[in-house]
Design an enzyme around this catalytic site. Structure first.
Site, mmCIF file in Angstrom:
data_model
loop_
_atom_site.group_PDB
_atom_site.id
_atom_site.type_symbol
_atom_site.label_atom_id
_atom_site.label_comp_id
_atom_site.label_asym_id
_atom_site.label_seq_id
_atom_site.Cartn_x
_atom_site.Cartn_y
_atom_site.Cartn_z
ATOM 1 C CG ASN A 10 -1.799 1.107 1.412
ATOM 2 O OD1 ASN A 10 -1.711 2.084 0.671
ATOM 3 N ND2 ASN A 10 -2.682 1.020 2.384
ATOM 4 C CE LYS A 17 -0.357 2.798 6.701
ATOM 5 N NZ LYS A 17 -1.728 3.247 6.739
ATOM 6 N NE ARG A 91 -5.984 2.050 -0.242
ATOM 7 C CZ ARG A 91 -6.324 2.547 0.916
ATOM 8 N NH1 ARG A 91 -5.608 2.292 1.985
ATOM 9 N NH2 ARG A 91 -7.383 3.321 1.023
ATOM 10 C CG HIS A 179 -11.819 5.466 2.474
ATOM 11 N ND1 HIS A 179 -12.278 6.653 3.013
ATOM 12 C CD2 HIS A 179 -10.489 5.431 2.716
ATOM 13 C CE1 HIS A 179 -11.267 7.307 3.551
ATOM 14 N NE2 HIS A 179 -10.173 6.592 3.379
ATOM 15 N N GLY A 208 -10.905 7.658 9.646
ATOM 16 C CA GLY A 208 -9.476 7.581 9.957
ATOM 17 C C GLY A 208 -8.871 8.938 9.688
ATOM 18 C CG ASN A 209 -4.667 11.112 9.046
ATOM 19 O OD1 ASN A 209 -5.163 12.116 9.554
ATOM 20 N ND2 ASN A 209 -3.410 11.035 8.709
ATOM 21 N N GLY A 210 -7.885 9.744 6.759
ATOM 22 C CA GLY A 210 -8.821 9.990 5.658
ATOM 23 C C GLY A 210 -10.182 9.516 6.147
ATOM 24 N NE ARG A 239 -6.962 13.342 2.471
ATOM 25 C CZ ARG A 239 -7.265 12.070 2.270
ATOM 26 N NH1 ARG A 239 -8.242 11.749 1.435
ATOM 27 N NH2 ARG A 239 -6.611 11.123 2.894
ATOM 28 C CG ASP A 281 -3.305 12.004 16.649
ATOM 29 O OD1 ASP A 281 -4.309 11.617 17.287
ATOM 30 O OD2 ASP A 281 -2.294 11.305 16.458
ATOM 31 N NE ARG A 283 -4.062 8.623 18.742
ATOM 32 C CZ ARG A 283 -3.314 7.725 18.124
ATOM 33 N NH1 ARG A 283 -3.129 6.557 18.657
ATOM 34 N NH2 ARG A 283 -2.733 8.003 16.973
ATOM 35 N N GLY A 326 -9.391 4.376 12.324
ATOM 36 C CA GLY A 326 -8.767 4.666 13.627
ATOM 37 C C GLY A 326 -9.690 5.394 14.592
ATOM 38 C CD GLU A 375 -8.279 0.518 3.970
ATOM 39 O OE1 GLU A 375 -7.362 0.686 4.800
ATOM 40 O OE2 GLU A 375 -8.837 1.450 3.377
#
Ligand code: ADP
Length: 398
Positions: A10, A17, A91, A179, A208-210, A239, A281, A283, A326, A375
């Site tokens: 990916n 990844k 991917r 996605h 997630g981040n996206g 974004r 982030d 968190r 996430g 994924e």
């Protein structure tokens, strides 16, 4: 254990990844990542061996995806344990209007996919560069591309188009949706474990981040919050999400911004990061007392709730909501706030179950579920389905 291995790759804009699977058991044996690929600095590589718990962490010099892959494959003996890499899955963000499922990477397919680079300039070239590099490294392996857009090729026309003159649709200016590998995975889990729900009307929130959402009916995507690009819909880590196109005209005409500057603004400086002025982030935002961090979260939640209303209407009702990604898989606060005061739609959550991060957290008519997405396994399965095409599979046994 099989004497073959499947590698999945990916390749993002600044990271790679990768995972290794045993094609017989479909167990993931290795998982790794190269972060912060950049021409100017050293990058970090991490490889985890899931069966032994061993990890390798190194600083490496690799300023592009091909070099990074080379560095990773220096550990090939340990990663593949003497097994033959018979298939590699990639991917690939964009399959255009053509690909509605995985594609074996032949030269023709590579050429077609390169024509989609203008549609996803930040990702497609990296995806294809990594696929080229893997094809050169493993010439006998079958190479399979799995697209983020493919799952959405079932959208009805009204959800596939913009109200521009028709020639733009014909030229490819459409709502592709992204996605798709995540939505494909979640749909597969529902089909297996909750067949009745899978045959109903479900909204999946990949946060997630996206971040995006998908309206699914009878296991088929009928709508996505993402459109022509992966910018549309929900605000994301960096974004912007949905934006009035008039803003772009203003930025160009009044502020004299170039396409490149606007691209950086919309992809890298907006969303949670831009609104909070602090971080992309979740968190960090949740832990902060800063009013701007709170507003960034307010906007994120507001947009998800708005889309739930819109999608429920497109689906003509609602049977289930699934949270993944996430944020969706971990943030009790976001899930609770998204579902608050939604009894009118049949959505209620059980606070204790939500806090405990249980799989089923609903307390109303609509099922509310937390399902970790995967994924990579979707890619690995697509490779497995094509392993018979590997050169090594064509040769008679010695
Ligand atoms: P990507 O789109 O890069 O794959 P992920 O799916 O890993 O992103 O999601 C990253 C996001 O998930 C980050 O905003 C991160 O803060 C958030 N996240 C991870 N764990 C938690 C948690 N326990 N609570 C809230 N947010 C979390």
């Amino acid at each position: 254990m099989s004497d073959q291995a499947i590698l999945t790759i990916n390749a993002g804009s600044s990271s790679i990844k990768f995972s290794v699977y045993d094609p017989e058991t479909m167990v993931e044996t290795v998982n790794g990542q190269v972060d912060s690929l950049s021409p100017s600095r050293q990058t970090t590589m991490k490889i985890e061996f899931l069966e032994t718990g061993k990890t390798i962490e190194e600083n490496i010099d690799a300023n592009d995806h091909a070099l990074a892959l080379q560095q990773v494959l220096r550990h090939g003996d340990a990663m593949f344990g003497g097994r033959l890499v018979a298939g590699v899955g990639h991917r690939v963000v964009h399959g255009g209007a053509i690909f509605d499922g995985p594609a074996v990477l032949t030269e023709d397919v590579f050429e077609t996919l390169a024509t989609f680079e203008p549609l996803a300039p930040l990702h497609q070239p990296h995806n294809l560069a990594a696929a080229r590099a893997a094809s050169a490294t493993f010439p006998d392996a079958v190479q399979v591309a799995c697209f983020d857009t493919a799952f959405h090729r079932t959208h009805p026309w009204v959800n596939d188009t913009f109200a521009l003159p028709r020639e733009w649709y014909d030229k490819g200016v459409r709502r592709y949706g992204f996605h798709g590998l995540s939505y494909d995975y979640i749909t597969g889990v529902l089909a297996k474990t909750e067949p009745q729900l899978a045959d109903g009307r479900v909204i999946v929130c990949h946060l997630g981040n996206g971040a995006s959402m998908c309206a699914i009916r009878d296991e088929i995507s009928v709508g996505s919050t993402m459109g022509f690009s992966a910018l549309d819909g929900l605000p994301m880590g960096t974004r912007c999400g949905q934006l009035d196109p008039g803003v772009l005209l203003y930025l160009m005409a009044q502020e004299g911004m170039s396409a490149k500057e606007i691209e950086t603004l919309l992809y890298k400086e907006s969303g949670l990061k831009g609104l909070s002025g602090m971080s992309n982030d979740m968190r960090e935002l949740e832990a902060s007392d800063d009013p701007a961090a709170k507003q960034a979260i307010d906007y994120f939640v507001f947009r998800i709730r708005r889309e739930i209303g819109g999608m429920a209407s497109v689906l003509e009702g609602l049977d289930g909501i699934v949270f993944c990604g996430g944020i969706g898989e971990n943030s009790r606060t976001i899930r609770k706030r998204v579902c608050e005061n939604m009894e009118w739609l049949g959505i209620e959550i059980d606070d204790a179950k939500n806090q405990a991060n249980e799989r089923d957290i609903g307390a109303g008519r609509v099922r509310v579920m937390v399902i970790p997405t995967d994924e990579e396994i979707v890619i690995a399965r697509a490779v497995k389905a094509n392993l018979h095409l590997a050169e090594s599979a064509q040769r008679p046994a010695a």
